[in-house]
Design an enzyme around this catalytic site. Structure first.
Site, PDB file in Angstrom:
ATOM      1  CB  CYS A   1      -1.104  -0.033   1.254  1.00 31.43           C
ATOM      2  SG  CYS A   1      -2.062   1.311   1.425  1.00 31.43           S
TER       3      CYS A   1
ATOM      4  CB  CYS B   1      -3.325   3.698  -5.244  1.00 28.64           C
ATOM      5  SG  CYS B   1      -4.653   2.858  -4.260  1.00 28.64           S
TER       6      CYS B   1
HETATM    7  N1  DGL Z   1      -4.153   0.529  -1.838  1.00 30.44           N
HETATM    8  C1  DGL Z   1      -3.869   1.473  -1.154  1.00 30.44           C
HETATM    9  C2  DGL Z   1      -2.484   2.246  -1.806  1.00 30.44           C
HETATM   10  O1  DGL Z   1      -1.692   1.577  -2.483  1.00 30.44           O
HETATM   11  C3  DGL Z   1      -4.711   2.589  -0.485  1.00 30.44           C
HETATM   12  C4  DGL Z   1      -6.070   2.451  -0.843  1.00 30.44           C
HETATM   13  C5  DGL Z   1      -6.988   3.084   0.084  1.00 30.44           C
HETATM   14  O2  DGL Z   1      -7.146   4.208   0.106  1.00 30.44           O
HETATM   15  O3  DGL Z   1      -7.136   2.490   1.178  1.00 30.44           O
HETATM   16  O4  DGL Z   1      -2.383   3.287  -1.680  1.00 30.44           O
END
Ligand code: DGL
Length: 266
Positions: free
Chosen positions: A70, A185
């Site tokens: 993430c 993301c």
């Molecule tokens: N999957 C996450 C990222 O790579 C964040 C998504 C969310 O906002 O929860 O930033």
């Protein structure tokens, strides 16, 4: 080795998917923080607390390394958990460097880079420090796409809602300027077909998954090979609860299938 991979939700499955392809003999614990998704629109302090407690939970499950799958969580909490816990912690950041390098090859004014990410990633210092270092020619623009996280969690990856959202977010920008689009993301990987349709064939989509898994392999001294997702040893957790319901396991399988379908779209 037992590798813990976590995200706010299903975005991290794209990192897990790449890990299982390249490191098929390892054991995986995938942790989706479904109680707190989305992270990208929360305060940085809140996300830091979530990350701290997840890393400590994963360590209690005896993992050899933790992957923060993430970008949002990495930008606010990676340094904090690295200082606090004595275990390799691999984070993710938008793949701006390769994108800027690729854009510089096609030196004309059309060669700009668009980084799509969550609001936290876009406002945090980590990305701006990176940009100061690698974006010396000021080719990079930033675009916050929180709606993608909501749609991904609802498994809406294609169709009018997705196309309409991309058009809406891009309304202030000229899409003809971009030759590289960075998926900053992990949730955004699912939208590669829609993004490709919008930007056109000449635009390259760049995600950080391969680089992250290569880094994991290096840190743990593992050899990269090409495996099959079905063969793998994965346990899924949702905010600390082991997933045993068939319906939920089926959802993870559907996500792997989607990721397999979109894997080679660049
Ligand atoms: N999957 C996450 C990222 O790579 C964040 C998504 C969310 O906002 O929860 O930033």
């Amino acid at each position: 080795m037992r590798i813990g991979i976590f995200d706010s939700g299903i975005g991290g499955v794209s990192v897990l998917h790449e890990a299982v392809r390249l490191l098929p003999d390892e054991e995986y614990i995938f942790y989706a923080d479904v109680d707190h998704v989305p992270y990208g629109v929360k305060t940085s302090e809140q996300v830091k607390e979530y990350v701290d407690s997840i890393v400590s939970e994963l360590i209690s499950m005896d993992v050899d390394a933790v992957v923060i799958a993430c970008n949002t969580a990495t930008s606010v909490a990676a340094n904090h958990v690295r200082a606090k816990y004595d275990i390799p912690i691999i984070g993710m950041e938008p793949a701006v460097k390769p994108a800027v390098e690729a854009a510089a090859v096609g030196v004309n004014e059309k060669s700009r880079v668009l980084v799509m990410a969550t609001p936290i990633t876009i406002r945090e210092n980590k990305l701006h420090t990176l940009l100061e270092k690698v974006d010396t020619q000021h080719r990079v623009d930033l675009l916050s796409m929180p709606g993608f996280v909501r749609m991904a969690e609802a498994e809406i990856f294609d169709g009018d809602e997705v196309d309409g959202y991309i058009e809406e977010q891009m309304a202030v920008l000229n899409k003809e300027l971009y030759t590289e689009v960075v998926l900053g993301c992990t949730h955004f990987n699912y939208f590669k077909p829609a993004l490709k349709k919008f930007f056109g064939e000449g635009v390259e989509l760049i995600d950080g998954n391969l680089g992250t898994v290569r880094h994991v392999a290096k840190v743990l001294g593992l050899e990269i090979s090409q495996g099959k997702v079905e063969k793998s040893n994965i346990k899924y957790y949702e905010s600390g609860r082991l997933v045993t319901e068939q319906e939920k396991l089926d959802k993870f399988m559907r996500l792997h299938r989607r990721l397999e379908e979109v894997h080679d779209i660049r």
